[in-house]
Design an enzyme around this catalytic site. Structure first.
Site, PDB file in Angstrom:
ATOM      1  N   GLU A   3      36.903  63.087  21.176  1.00 13.91           N
ATOM      2  CA  GLU A   3      36.675  63.999  22.303  1.00 13.91           C
ATOM      3  C   GLU A   3      36.266  63.223  23.554  1.00 13.91           C
ATOM      4  OE1 GLU A   3      36.212  65.326  19.080  1.00 13.91           O
ATOM      5  OE2 GLU A   3      38.005  66.356  19.774  1.00 13.91           O
TER       6      GLU A   3
ATOM      7  N   ASP B 176      43.645  70.812  17.913  1.00 13.00           N
ATOM      8  CA  ASP B 176      42.503  70.011  17.445  1.00 13.00           C
ATOM      9  C   ASP B 176      42.325  70.064  15.929  1.00 13.00           C
ATOM     10  OD1 ASP B 176      40.317  68.261  17.654  1.00 13.00           O
ATOM     11  OD2 ASP B 176      38.896  69.911  17.634  1.00 13.00           O
TER      12      ASP B 176
ATOM     13  N   ASN C   4      42.264  63.918  15.888  1.00 13.10           N
ATOM     14  CA  ASN C   4      43.175  64.467  16.891  1.00 13.10           C
ATOM     15  C   ASN C   4      43.539  63.435  17.961  1.00 13.10           C
ATOM     16  OD1 ASN C   4      40.223  64.988  17.517  1.00 13.10           O
ATOM     17  ND2 ASN C   4      41.098  65.262  19.548  1.00 13.10           N
TER      18      ASN C   4
END
Lengths: 606, 173
Positions: free
Chosen positions: A193, A325, A277
């Site tokens: 992230e 995700d 991801n």
């Protein structure tokens, strides 16, 4: 060029190899059912114990034997370890480690509290969780939030060596456990992230010197893929298998971190893990030069690597060009089961994307890929016809494609939500039933991607999402299921009010344990899920249940301490899209049931 | 040491944002006016607008989106708080825009006997910096009870001024 690099990498590996193999010790120690030396029980990640003193008939009599407060409030993932007469209990940041004396009801033998810069706290995307240390050869390997890997003398807590694996200033952190294999310790990294480029690294277990590092994305010599020998779906991956699936230099901030679990198969000498991801969450910013989806290998993949050299033997990408995700990091469970009449050495994996995969762990052949939550709707399924150009690929349903719906547009009703049909909370396997016991989330979402810019060390997300309990179901946000990995079918399913965010434990007593977010530790019958016992611990459980035996008596232990993604997403309760504008419907907020606080609960028979 | 860091970061943030709101003296959310699609209180703080049919102004909607990308992984959905970080719906009830901006831009650390929490400095993050007002007015709308949880059902179109400001802020768009 890359061939040369691969060759020198393996030479280096040979040079460091020593006859003292930590895995001999791990194999011996983990074979003793009275102990729990790795987070997942043993190298297979089965989370199965042969202990049978506590069984389906007497489990209802379980009582608290003793408890222990960790002194830390944040989400407590992972489980305590037991080696000999010592229990090791870890905490989230600041990653304190306690050695407790089982001969004296958990008296503290030593405590290790690392000094870490608190700047690491806000770069951990979803709470400062840590899934715990591992034991091998008289040493506890402890991987801190700031990516410092430290080897501690298991008896005294004295530091033997330490090494820094990543840079929190760039968003690199650690939440995962480590795996001691042979003369190495295998570690991963978190931070997809934050645009971190994921990698797995092996350190020499005696000195902490780096032996190999394998990135998830980039040039062949950095991902340690051999174009001719690394296989995927029965074929060599070919040259630049990662690079050619990215546009420009996006791979340098492309995610694919390895923050889940590792397993190891001694017969093939392979280490298995999954990758996260691709960054950002906005698929439009990752599209190919022609504006079409492009795979972004090797994010969202299962990778099997040689433990000595790090070179990949095979890889399989579950969710090419992620749009939701659905990190692929969940545990890989190794088991020997019969599939279509043939005994197979399999790897079973329950992915965030809602599909339960069964693969041949030796070759990477795909055997089964089926939905383990019937509400999963983003895909119509995986093509199993080996002659199809789409072989092994999930078919995306247009209505739920956040890429096809487009940037700045809201894609509604996608199941599962970004937290996946299952997250890192590990499943268990019982060789007596041949079933897998899986803690799951039953949550769907609306997802709207939009443009974001990258700044090192800052969140790099690019989508907004709202989550809700799966519509048209039992109204709860979770299920605890039993799964037949040979057939790809749910054997039974037990509804839960909240997502089940606790790792399961199966035992030879015919029972399966797991925890709930309200804080219950539960025992169910392995055959049909009948609830046989529950006890409410001090806080919500996101830790994993373990068992051990001391002086001939079996104990069951679990860490409670609500938090993690579950504590963030569910604290206030989810909204119900069917109740109209933002109403909070009948869905419970976790904060009405439990509050923060780390503690250990140990249960036994009176 | 920390104060000096804060102060210089604050100057940076203010220069960066060149906000007219930092000078406001008192909060008043009852009276407001519209300037090119953007709503401002009599005291000069940015604020939200919800039309009688439930349509929210663009900036409130934009704040909803940015909040749920940049903030909710700690502060929970809809500003409601989480097991990890406090609910901002409560905080902004009493927080002026200038204070909000300062904390977001420079971060905040709380060290107590029972916990250590740290909010990062987000002033360098264009995905936050370029939408500070948006996030603030969204949270204000939530705090005042005017905006229920979840995605706003209807929104005003994106004003040209918002488009222009976004481009300038990102520099490359």
């Amino acid at each position: 060029m890359h061939r040369h690099a691969l060759a020198s990498a393996s030479l280096a590996a040979f040079a460091f190899a020593t006859p003292a193999m930590a895995n001999e010790d791990v194999l011996q120690q983990s074979a003793r059912p009275e102990q729990w030396v790795l987070q997942t029980g043993n190298y297979t990640n089965q989370r199965y114990s042969k202990l049978a003193q506590i069984n389906r008939d007497n489990v209802k009599n379980l009582k608290v034997a003793w408890t222990f407060s960790t002194g830390v409030l944040r989400g407590h993932e992972g489980a305590p370890l037991v080696v000999g007469n010592i229990m090791y209990v870890h905490t989230p940041f600041p990653n304190t480690l306690y050695a407790l004396d089982l001969n004296e009801d958990g008296k503290i033998l030593w405590k290790y509290e690392p000094k870490q810069n608190p700047d690491v706290i806000p770069v951990m995307c979803c709470d400062t969780v840590y899934r715990g240390p591992a034991y091998a050869d008289g040493t506890i390997y402890h991987h801190q939030a700031d990516t410092t890997l430290v080897a501690l003398d298991a008896k005294t807590g004295k530091e033997k060596w330490k090494v820094v694996n990543g840079d929190p200033k760039k968003g690199e952190t650690n939440t995962a456990t480590v795996l001691p294999v042979k003369d190495k310790v295998i570690v991963g990294i978190s931070g997809a992230e934050f645009g971190v480029r994921g990698h797995v690294t092996a350190y020499d277990s005696k000195t902490g010197k780096q032996v190999w590092r394998a990135y998830s994305l980039g040039p062949d010599n950095e991902i340690l893929f051999d174009p001719d020998k690394t296989m995927s779906l029965g074929k060599p991956v070919g040259k630049d298998s990662s690079l050619k699936t990215w546009t420009g230099e996006q791979w340098k901030i492309g995610g694919g971190t390895a923050w889940g679990w590792f397993s190891y198969d001694q017969e093939t000498n392979l280490v298995f893990y999954g990758t996260a991801n691709p960054s950002t969450w906005n698929p439009a910013q990752r599209a190919g030069a022609d504006g079409k989806p492009i795979d972004q290998k090797w994010t969202m993949a299962i990778i099997a690597r040689d433990a000595d050299t790090g070179v990949a033997k095979w890889a399989y990408q579950m969710t090419p060009f992620d749009e939701w995700d659905y990190d692929g990091v969940n545990e890989m469970i190794l088991a020997d089961i019969t599939v279509q009449g043939q005994p197979r050495k399999v790897l079973v994996h329950f992915d965030r994307n809602g599909l339960g995969y069964t693969l041949d762990r030796v070759t990477g052949e795909l055997l089964v890929a089926n939905k383990f939550d019937p509400k999963v709707n983003w895909t119509s399924g995986v093509v199993m016809d080996k002659n199809s150009p789409q072989y092994g690929r999930p078919q995306v349903v247009k209505e739920y494609s956040t890429f096809q719906t487009g940037q700045d547009k809201n894609t509604k009703g996608v199941c599962p939500a970004a937290l996946g049909s299952k997250d890192q909370q590990p499943a268990a396997f019982s060789p007596s039933t041949n079933l897998f016991y899986v803690p799951t989330n039953h949550v769907c979402m609306d997802y709207e991607p939009f443009r974001v810019s990258y700044t090192a060390g800052q969140p790099y997300v690019g989508a907004t999402l709202s989550m809700f309990a799966a519509p048209g179901s039992h109204g709860g946000m979770g299920n605890f299921i039993a799964w037949d990995a040979a057939q790809g079918k749910i054997a039974w399913s037990k509804p839960e009010k909240f997502s089940v965010w606790s790792g399961a434990l199966a035992t030879a007593g015919g029972i399966v344990f797991y925890g709930t977010l309200e804080g219950y530790i539960k025992a169910v019958d392995e055959k049909d899920g009948t609830e046989l016992f529950k006890f409410k611990t001090p806080s919500g459980i996101i830790g994993n249940v373990m068992t051990y035996s001391h002086n001939g008596k079996q104990y069951v232990a679990v860490l409670s301490g609500v938090g993690g993604w579950a504590g963030i997403g569910l604290a206030a309760g989810l909204t119900n899209p069917n109740d109209g504008l933002g109403a909070v419907g009948g869905y419970a907020g976790l904060r009405d049931y439990t509050a923060l606080g780390g503690s250990l609960t140990v249960l036994t028979l009176p | 040491m920390k104060r000096a860091g804060f102060a210089s970061a604050m100057v940076g943030a203010i220069v960066l944002l060149s906000s007219p709101y930092a000078m406001a003296e008192t909060a008043n959310t009852t009276e407001k006016k519209e300037i090119a699609g953007k709503w401002v209180t009599a005291a000069g703080d940015p604020t939200y607008n919800i039309a009688s049919d439930g349509t929210v102004d663009w900036y409130t909607f934009s704040g909803f989106r940015r909040y749920h990308s940049e903030c909710h992984t700690c502060h929970g959905p809809d500003g409601e708080g989480s097991s990890y970080a406090p609910g901002l719906v409560e905080s902004v009830k009493t927080m002026r825009y200038a204070d909000f901006m300062l904390i977001v831009a420079t971060g905040r650390e709380v060290v107590r006997a029972d916990k250590q929490s740290k909010m990062p400095a987000l002033g360098d993050n264009a995905n936050v910096r370029c939408y500070l007002e948006d996030i603030y007015v969204y949270l204000k709308a939530r705090a005042d009870g005017g905006l229920p949880r979840g995605r706003p059902a209807k929104r005003a179109d994106k004003p040209e001024a918002a488009e222009k400001q976004e481009k300038e802020c990102f520099g490359d768009r």
